[in-house]
Scaffold this motif. Structure first.
Motif, PDB file in Angstrom:
ATOM      1  N   LEU A  21      92.635   0.867  99.067  1.00 37.52           N
ATOM      2  CA  LEU A  21      93.434   0.628 100.265  1.00 37.52           C
ATOM      3  C   LEU A  21      94.912   0.842  99.967  1.00 37.52           C
ATOM      4  N   SER A  24      95.620   4.482  99.921  1.00 36.53           N
ATOM      5  CA  SER A  24      95.490   5.177 101.199  1.00 36.53           C
ATOM      6  C   SER A  24      96.535   4.748 102.234  1.00 36.53           C
ATOM      7  N   VAL A  25      96.984   3.505 102.187  1.00 34.17           N
ATOM      8  CA  VAL A  25      97.931   3.016 103.185  1.00 34.17           C
ATOM      9  C   VAL A  25      99.357   3.428 102.835  1.00 34.17           C
ATOM     10  N   GLU A  29     101.657  -2.201 104.445  1.00 33.15           N
ATOM     11  CA  GLU A  29     101.381  -3.590 104.097  1.00 33.15           C
ATOM     12  C   GLU A  29     100.827  -3.784 102.696  1.00 33.15           C
ATOM     13  N   GLU A  68      92.448  -7.751 111.930  1.00 37.39           N
ATOM     14  CA  GLU A  68      92.873  -6.890 110.819  1.00 37.39           C
ATOM     15  C   GLU A  68      92.743  -5.450 111.274  1.00 37.39           C
ATOM     16  N   ASP A  69      93.826  -4.665 111.139  1.00 41.19           N
ATOM     17  CA  ASP A  69      93.787  -3.277 111.602  1.00 41.19           C
ATOM     18  C   ASP A  69      93.335  -2.295 110.533  1.00 41.19           C
ATOM     19  N   GLU A  70      93.335  -2.681 109.278  1.00 42.57           N
ATOM     20  CA  GLU A  70      92.903  -1.766 108.213  1.00 42.57           C
ATOM     21  C   GLU A  70      91.380  -1.850 108.121  1.00 42.57           C
ATOM     22  N   THR A  72      88.907  -0.926 106.070  1.00 41.04           N
ATOM     23  CA  THR A  72      88.209  -1.365 104.858  1.00 41.04           C
ATOM     24  C   THR A  72      88.340  -2.866 104.672  1.00 41.04           C
ATOM     25  N   ASP A 113      95.952 -11.240 110.533  1.00 36.96           N
ATOM     26  CA  ASP A 113      96.920 -10.427 109.805  1.00 36.96           C
ATOM     27  C   ASP A 113      98.267 -10.537 110.520  1.00 36.96           C
TER      28      ASP A 113
END
Length: 197
Positions: A21, A24-25, A29, A68-70, A72, A113
């Protein structure tokens, strides 16, 4: 005195996915949280204890809303709570948050989050605390915002728990137990599936 702790398979997978994560992000955050943790060498885990909870009615499971917007992280948090016996609803933006926290039954727990694409988790927390039906629902902030100011703001606005990402699954479950008023040795799945004798 330090004991070596062997991580369970879920924790190993969780941590591997959080590292993925982070890559990739990019600078969002995950980086903010990880950089803060690397500088300080710890993560934040705060929980406000509640009075002892009553088990759910037979045939009913506790309901949790994971905001949570992510994808994974949302998937792993949802899986963790589902394996613990919760009925889990997910939200990743403002419209979904409103829909999921207002949908019956009233949630028993909200994991929130702070950084969402079109909303601020602190604003959501403030609105939850002002809502007559939702004001007593335990809310745990699960976020990469690890600054002292962010933690103080979350607790000051009424969060029952504050956990910075990345964190071990057991840290999340420990805070969940505390904010639900359960002893730490409680098996959440067994408690959720409680049937009277």
């Amino acid at each position: 005195m330090v004991d070596v702790v062997e991580e369970d398979p879920l924790t190993l997978t969780w941590n591997a996915d959080l590292r993925s994560l982070q890559r990739s992000v990019g600078k969002a955050e995950a980086d903010a949280g990880l950089n803060s943790l690397q500088r300080s060498g710890f993560y934040v885990q705060i929980a406000r204890e509640r009075p002892p909870a009553q088990p759910p009615q037979p045939g009913q499971r506790l309901t949790a809303v994971v905001v949570e917007d992510e994808p994974t992280l949302a998937k792993f948090t949802t899986t963790l709570l589902t394996l613990s016996g919760f009925e889990v609803r997910q939200a990743g933006n403002r419209a979904e948050v409103v829909e999921q926290i207002r949908r019956p039954p009233v949630p028993d727990l909200i994991l929130l989050d702070v950084m969402l694409p079109d909303a601020d988790g602190f604003d959501i927390l403030q609105r939850v605390r002002q809502h007559p039906v939702l004001k007593d629902v335990p809310v745990i902030m699960l976020t990469g915002k690890a600054t002292r100011e962010a933690v103080i703001k979350g607790i000051g606005l009424g969060a029952d728990g504050y956990i910075t990402k990345p964190c071990a699954p057991e840290a999340v479950l420990s805070v969940v137990r505390t904010v639900l008023g359960l002893p730490q040795d409680t098996d959440l799945r067994a408690w959720n599936e409680h049937t009277p004798r």
